[in-house]
Design an enzyme around this catalytic site. Structure first.
Site, PDB file in Angstrom:
ATOM      1  CG  ASP A 100      -1.632   1.134   1.404  1.00  0.00           C
ATOM      2  OD1 ASP A 100      -1.727   1.854   0.556  1.00  0.00           O
ATOM      3  OD2 ASP A 100      -2.051   1.474   2.661  1.00  0.00           O
TER       4      ASP A 100
ATOM      5  CG  ASP B   6      -6.406 -12.969 -13.374  1.00  0.00           C
ATOM      6  OD1 ASP B   6      -6.967 -13.839 -13.936  1.00  0.00           O
ATOM      7  OD2 ASP B   6      -5.782 -13.278 -12.267  1.00  0.00           O
TER       8      ASP B   6
ATOM      9  CG  ASP C 130     -11.143 -16.223 -13.308  1.00  0.00           C
ATOM     10  OD1 ASP C 130     -10.442 -16.485 -12.246  1.00  0.00           O
ATOM     11  OD2 ASP C 130     -12.331 -16.349 -13.295  1.00  0.00           O
TER      12      ASP C 130
ATOM     13  CD  GLU D 230      -9.230 -20.365 -12.153  1.00  0.00           C
ATOM     14  OE1 GLU D 230      -9.312 -20.610 -11.027  1.00  0.00           O
ATOM     15  OE2 GLU D 230      -9.793 -19.497 -12.419  1.00  0.00           O
TER      16      GLU D 230
ATOM     17  CG  HIS E 117      -5.747 -15.581  -6.380  1.00  0.00           C
ATOM     18  ND1 HIS E 117      -5.116 -16.076  -7.447  1.00  0.00           N
ATOM     19  CD2 HIS E 117      -7.090 -15.584  -6.621  1.00  0.00           C
ATOM     20  CE1 HIS E 117      -6.086 -16.695  -8.231  1.00  0.00           C
ATOM     21  NE2 HIS E 117      -7.405 -16.030  -7.982  1.00  0.00           N
ATOM     22  CG  ASP E 118      -8.807 -18.869  -5.844  1.00  0.00           C
ATOM     23  OD1 ASP E 118      -9.127 -17.773  -5.341  1.00  0.00           O
ATOM     24  OD2 ASP E 118      -8.815 -18.900  -7.300  1.00  0.00           O
TER      25      ASP E 118
END
Length: 561
Positions: free
Chosen positions: A21, A98, A199, A256, A329-330
């Site tokens: 950040d 993505d 995705d 994916e 991330h999953d």
């Protein structure tokens, strides 16, 4: 197989919300990524896969896109993105974006229009059906719990959403939809991106009629996966995409693809078929799931894990290309999942890296994996942000499930394990933000952080750096064939790689016990050189064709005939 830049590359995945950040709002952003590019250069990665940064209401953390050509305000501006890309390219880092085109957000202008009336010009951009007997059109279950159908009051019918109700599925049967997708892909490629991670791309073609699925005993809904995974026109659509877009650029593509076999993998990735470069398969992500699925946590079945990965290695060799990953991330953190995140955290993290990176395929590193970040155990469901986790918890609590058991499953498998902020240093909030982070920081950041890792020459970070560099100088790591050995061992993951007159012997101890490993007869009479290992002490551990492995030890030997 033709030599391609993405075959000897190592990809680093950035989940932007949790990476860095720059402005103190508690949310990672694009300028934060730009500020940390020298860190990636130090690691040696040459490709970044960036999870979605497009405009989104954030129902599913950016995987619900309302404007494919705009940057989410929380992440910065298009100028910030262009500066990031320019700085990446200056450092020799390629950017893979993505691509989320199985569905859009329900706040995308297409869907805002489509839901207004049955004769709206955008109506056929989505999948609509009338209800049956006062219920949904069929009995499929959403990935995020409940029905895949949502009632639309203005038109009196239902739209399909395989994921959240705020993620309506696009209708790929409509040529206009496909044309829109190809144009938005060209928009980003013309800006200079170097490829796409696509995705759930094998779900874009549904079986006509959307048949009713078989309901498991005790369930309200059926999975329906057989009717939307690897559907009847998926290869036609991807070949059209390749012809109209992908083949015109020097890029990398990875799809994916849940619910695939190696034979599917060949169809998607064989260069002669002109579809994708590689796919993500998930078969090895189920080896610690019990009979009730993901949240029913079981001990790692190492024999099954080996057989699955070996099958993909051998079946795609010379016919397609593998993606190699433990984390994303999953998925939960692999050192907590398949390793030992306590006493042997460093050793087991290095072992898992060795095991993966010496297989054939393109390896992926998920942010924080290179410093051995672990799962988090938040005390309350209130601390979680992941829609899948929250929906599952609420649904099962309502059915009377035990809260303590549910939290155990969440601690082991929640997607939020991967989404806690990147641990940069020992300052407050791990140096991720000066504000309040959007999700809690793992409390162990005082002991596990990038600053500490870069100051320790024996850290997990430098071990990954060495593995990445090895792929550049050892063609056998990229091109060699794969042979699983000791396949029935419940403690050892061992394999050979063969290329021309060379062989690699890769030994990985998946336990805290010491093991004695016999070398295969095929290596008899050959002199092996120790190539890499995860213990600082490099004394000879082998004699007379066998190796003694310490807890979680990994050793690779290089043989020349």
């Amino acid at each position: 197989m033709e030599k391609q830049w993405w075959k000897d590359a190592v990809v680093y995945q950035i989940y932007p919300r949790s990476f860095m950040d720059s402005n103190g709002d508690g949310i990672g952003d694009i300028p934060g990524i730009t500020a940390k590019l020298d860190y990636l250069t130090a690691l040696g990665v040459e490709v970044v896969w960036l999870s979605p940064v497009y405009q989104s209401p954030n129902d599913d953390n950016g995987y619900d896109i309302s404007d494919y050509r705009a940057i989410m305000d929380e992440f910065g501006t298009m100028e910030d993105w262009e500066r990031m890309l320019d700085e990446m390219h200056k450092r020799g880092i390629r950017l893979v974006m993505d691509l989320v085109v199985n569905h859009s957000s329900d706040e995308h202008p297409w869907f805002v229009e489509a839901r207004k009336s049955k004769d709206n010009p955008y109506r056929d951009y989505y999948v609509w059906r009338d209800g049956k007997n006062g219920r949904e059109p069929n009995n499929w279950e959403s990935f995020f719990s409940g029905s895949v159908w949502e009632y639309n009051e203005p038109t009196g019918d239902y739209y399909l959403h395989l994921f959240s109700k705020k993620q309506p599925d696009l209708n790929w049967e409509n040529e206009k939809v496909r044309s829109e997708v190809y144009e938005l892909m060209k928009f980003w490629l013309d800006k200079g991106v170097d490829g796409f991670r696509m995705d759930v791309i094998n779900m874009i073609s549904k079986v006509p009629g959307l048949p009713v699925g078989n309901v498991e005993p005790g369930s309200e809904y059926a999975s329906g996966a057989q009717y939307y995974m690897n559907g009847p026109r998926v290869h036609e659509f991807l070949q059209e995409m390749n012809e109209q877009v992908l083949s015109r650029y020097d890029i990398m593509t990875v799809g994916e693809t849940g619910g695939v076999t190696p034979e599917h993998g060949v169809l998607y990735t064989n260069p002669e078929r002109k579809e994708l470069n590689m796919i993500f398969q998930f078969e090895h992500m189920d080896v610690d799931s019990g009979p009730l699925g993901k949240w029913d946590v079981a001990p790692l079945d190492l024999v099954r894990l080996k057989k699955i990965l070996a099958k993909w290695q051998t079946d795609l060799h010379g016919r397609g290309w593998n993606s190699l990953y433990w984390d994303n991330h999953d998925q939960p953190r692999v050192v907590s999942r398949f390793g030992d995140d306590g006493k042997y955290r460093v050793e087991s993290a290095k072992m898992l890296a060795t095991c993966l990176h010496f297989m054939q395929g393109t390896p992926y590193i998920y942010q924080g994996e290179e410093i051995g970040m672990t799962n988090v155990q938040f005390p309350s469901i209130e601390d979680y942000r992941d829609i899948e986790t929250i929906n599952m918890y609420n649904e099962r609590i309502a059915k009377g499930f035990d809260q303590v058991e549910l939290m155990k499953g969440i601690h082991a498998k929640s997607r939020d394990n991967a989404r806690t902020p990147m641990q940069w240093d020992e300052r407050e909030n791990a140096g991720f933000t000066d504000g309040t982070p959007w999700i809690g920081v793992n409390p162990n950041y005082h002991e596990i952080n990038a600053k500490q890792a870069m100051e320790d020459k024996n850290s997990i970070f430098y071990y990954y750096k060495e593995l990445i560099a090895m792929r550049k100088r050892l063609p056998i790591m990229v091109e060699g064939s794969f042979e699983l050995i000791h396949e029935d061992s419940t403690s050892l993951f061992a394999y050979l790689r063969h290329y021309e007159n060379e062989t690699l012997l890769v030994l990985n101890n998946f336990t805290a016990d010491e093991l004695t490993v016999e070398w295969p007869d095929s290596l008899s009479g050959l002199k092996g050189e120790r190539l890499i290992g995860n213990y600082e002490d490099v004394e000879s551990r082998s004699a007379d064709g066998e190796t003694n492995l310490r807890p979680w030890e990994s050793i690779v030997y290089h043989f020349r005939k």
